[in-house]
Design a protein around this motif. Structure first.
Motif, short mmCIF file in Angstrom:
data_model
loop_
_atom_site.label_atom_id
_atom_site.label_comp_id
_atom_site.label_asym_id
_atom_site.label_seq_id
_atom_site.Cartn_x
_atom_site.Cartn_y
_atom_site.Cartn_z
N GLY A 95 -28.12 3.67 -11.75
CA GLY A 95 -27.80 4.00 -13.12
C GLY A 95 -27.11 2.88 -13.88
O GLY A 95 -26.81 1.81 -13.34
N LYS A 96 -26.85 3.16 -15.15
CA LYS A 96 -26.21 2.19 -16.03
C LYS A 96 -24.78 2.62 -16.33
O LYS A 96 -24.48 3.81 -16.38
CB LYS A 96 -27.00 2.04 -17.34
CG LYS A 96 -28.42 1.52 -17.16
CD LYS A 96 -29.12 1.41 -18.50
CE LYS A 96 -30.54 0.89 -18.33
NZ LYS A 96 -31.25 0.81 -19.64
N PRO A 97 -23.88 1.67 -16.55
CA PRO A 97 -22.50 2.04 -16.90
C PRO A 97 -22.44 2.72 -18.25
O PRO A 97 -23.25 2.45 -19.14
CB PRO A 97 -21.77 0.70 -16.90
CG PRO A 97 -22.84 -0.32 -17.13
CD PRO A 97 -24.07 0.22 -16.46
N LYS A 98 -21.47 3.62 -18.39
CA LYS A 98 -21.31 4.32 -19.67
C LYS A 98 -20.81 3.36 -20.74
O LYS A 98 -19.93 2.54 -20.49
CB LYS A 98 -20.33 5.48 -19.52
CG LYS A 98 -20.83 6.60 -18.61
CD LYS A 98 -19.81 7.74 -18.57
CE LYS A 98 -20.31 8.86 -17.68
NZ LYS A 98 -19.34 9.99 -17.60
N ILE A 123 -24.89 -0.26 -11.38
CA ILE A 123 -25.50 -1.53 -11.77
C ILE A 123 -27.02 -1.48 -11.69
O ILE A 123 -27.68 -2.51 -11.60
CB ILE A 123 -24.96 -2.69 -10.91
CG1 ILE A 123 -25.21 -2.40 -9.43
CG2 ILE A 123 -23.48 -2.92 -11.16
CD1 ILE A 123 -24.85 -3.55 -8.51
N GLY A 124 -27.58 -0.26 -11.71
CA GLY A 124 -29.03 -0.12 -11.75
C GLY A 124 -29.74 -0.27 -10.42
O GLY A 124 -30.91 -0.66 -10.39
N CYS A 125 -29.07 0.06 -9.32
CA CYS A 125 -29.72 -0.01 -8.01
C CYS A 125 -30.79 1.08 -7.90
O CYS A 125 -30.55 2.24 -8.25
CB CYS A 125 -28.69 0.15 -6.89
SG CYS A 125 -29.39 0.02 -5.24
N ASN A 126 -31.97 0.73 -7.41
CA ASN A 126 -33.09 1.66 -7.34
C ASN A 126 -33.27 2.32 -5.98
O ASN A 126 -34.20 3.12 -5.79
CB ASN A 126 -34.40 0.96 -7.73
CG ASN A 126 -34.44 0.60 -9.20
OD1 ASN A 126 -33.96 1.37 -10.04
ND2 ASN A 126 -34.99 -0.56 -9.52
N ALA A 127 -32.42 2.01 -5.01
CA ALA A 127 -32.57 2.59 -3.68
C ALA A 127 -32.40 4.11 -3.76
O ALA A 127 -31.42 4.60 -4.31
CB ALA A 127 -31.54 1.99 -2.72
N HIS A 128 -33.37 4.85 -3.20
CA HIS A 128 -33.32 6.31 -3.31
C HIS A 128 -34.25 6.96 -2.29
O HIS A 128 -35.10 6.30 -1.68
CB HIS A 128 -33.72 6.76 -4.72
CG HIS A 128 -35.18 6.60 -4.99
ND1 HIS A 128 -35.72 5.40 -5.43
CD2 HIS A 128 -36.23 7.46 -4.87
CE1 HIS A 128 -37.03 5.53 -5.57
NE2 HIS A 128 -37.38 6.78 -5.23
#
Length: 314
Positions: A95-98, A116-121
């Motif tokens: 995700g992105k910071p508020k 910081i936008g990590c896509n691991a899921h």
């Protein structure tokens, strides 16, 4: 390669992690001593099946502990019967910071950004037989993961054992302060570095236990007491404030004698906010007011019913 960086792109994910019956493997000891490699049995794969959402979460969280990142329960989708049909577990740095409102003053101390936008899921979807299939899995992180010694202290991996909870509960009942109890548990474990929880986790556990102890029986007994007092004293006044979950937050009561005294000596009202707290961490104030924390809503509640109680009897 950066220190402690996981070369996840080299991991093989073409082998299933579970048995043909879809049972979850708990053999974490199979992890090799080499931090750069994991056995295929511990790595999520597309098509893997789980009996429940919680089973899938525990599996992915166990994988995350070995790779040294923390898991967050993210997207969730339910059907009309309130059954979860889709669930996504992500790295906690997804995700992105508020964005901070331009009208707010900048903070004195800026905390480092977590998202910081990590896509691991890992995403699961319900299948026809009620089980859940892994439908999407991304093992790549855009950041350096934690160190082996610090990984167990990441949020999704912290936990208090049953034995530690039992000892902590007894210590709290005996009046021992949380800090002293935490130090005792740390000494028992051979040092703070051997604990798998932080002081805040222990305090949160105590708060949960205390809230659980305030059972319906306690609230019912209090309500019965107030009603009995009102039967014997027509001037007796009480009011109860509930929160959004219908839990008692504040109680106000005043007997006829107190109201009569205020009629004669009402030009001065004294609040004793230093009176000792009881086991529920409430403060006993003037006119037997039970007041939980000196917050704005509670203050408004008290004075509103203070005025109402005087108006009713005059």
């Amino acid at each position: 390669m950066e220190p402690d960086k996981q070369p996840l792109q080299n991991l093989q994910v073409d082998q299933p992690m579970v048995s043909s019956q879809g049972t979850l493997s708990n053999n974490i000891e199979d992890v090799t001593s080499d931090d750069n490699q994991l056995p295929n049995s511990l790595i999520p794969t597309i098509g893997m099946k789980f009996a429940s959402v919680e089973e899938a979460y525990h599996f992915y969280n166990a994988y995350a502990l070995q790779v040294r990142f923390s898991v967050r329960k993210n997207l969730n989708r339910k059907n009309k019967s309130n059954v979860v049909t889709m669930k996504c577990f992500t790295c906690n740095r997804e995700g992105k910071p508020k964005e901070r409102s331009p009208t707010k003053a900048p903070p004195k101390f800026k905390r480092p950004e977590i998202r910081i936008g990590c896509n691991a899921h890992m995403k699961i979807n319900i299948c026809s037989k009620g089980a859940y299939n892994v439908t999407s899995f991304d093992l790549d992180h855009n950041h350096t993961t934690s160190t082996p010694t610090k990984a167990k202290m990441l949020k999704s991996h912290r936990s208090i054992s049953k034995a530690q909870k039992a000892l902590g509960y007894l210590a709290d009942a005996a009046g021992i302060k949380p800090k002293e109890t935490y130090d005792l548990l740390a000494k028992q474990a051979g040092g703070r570095h051997n604990l798998t929880f932080i002081p805040d986790d222990y305090r949160n556990y105590l708060r949960t236990i205390r809230e659980r102890d305030i059972t319906l029986g306690d609230a019912g007994a209090l309500l019965q007491y107030l009603q009995d007092r009102q039967k014997g004293d027509p001037s007796f006044y009480y009011a109860i404030q509930l929160d959004s979950d219908d839990q008692i937050t504040n109680i106000f009561w005043a007997d006829g004698r107190s109201l009569l005294d205020y009629g004669y000596f009402g030009d001065v009202v004294c609040f004793d906010s230093t009176y000792k707290t009881n086991e529920y961490a409430y403060l006993l104030l003037f006119l037997a007011i039970v007041f939980y924390r000196a917050i704005k809503k509670a203050t408004i509640f008290i004075f509103k019913h203070f005025v109402d109680s005087w108006s009713v009897n005059n």
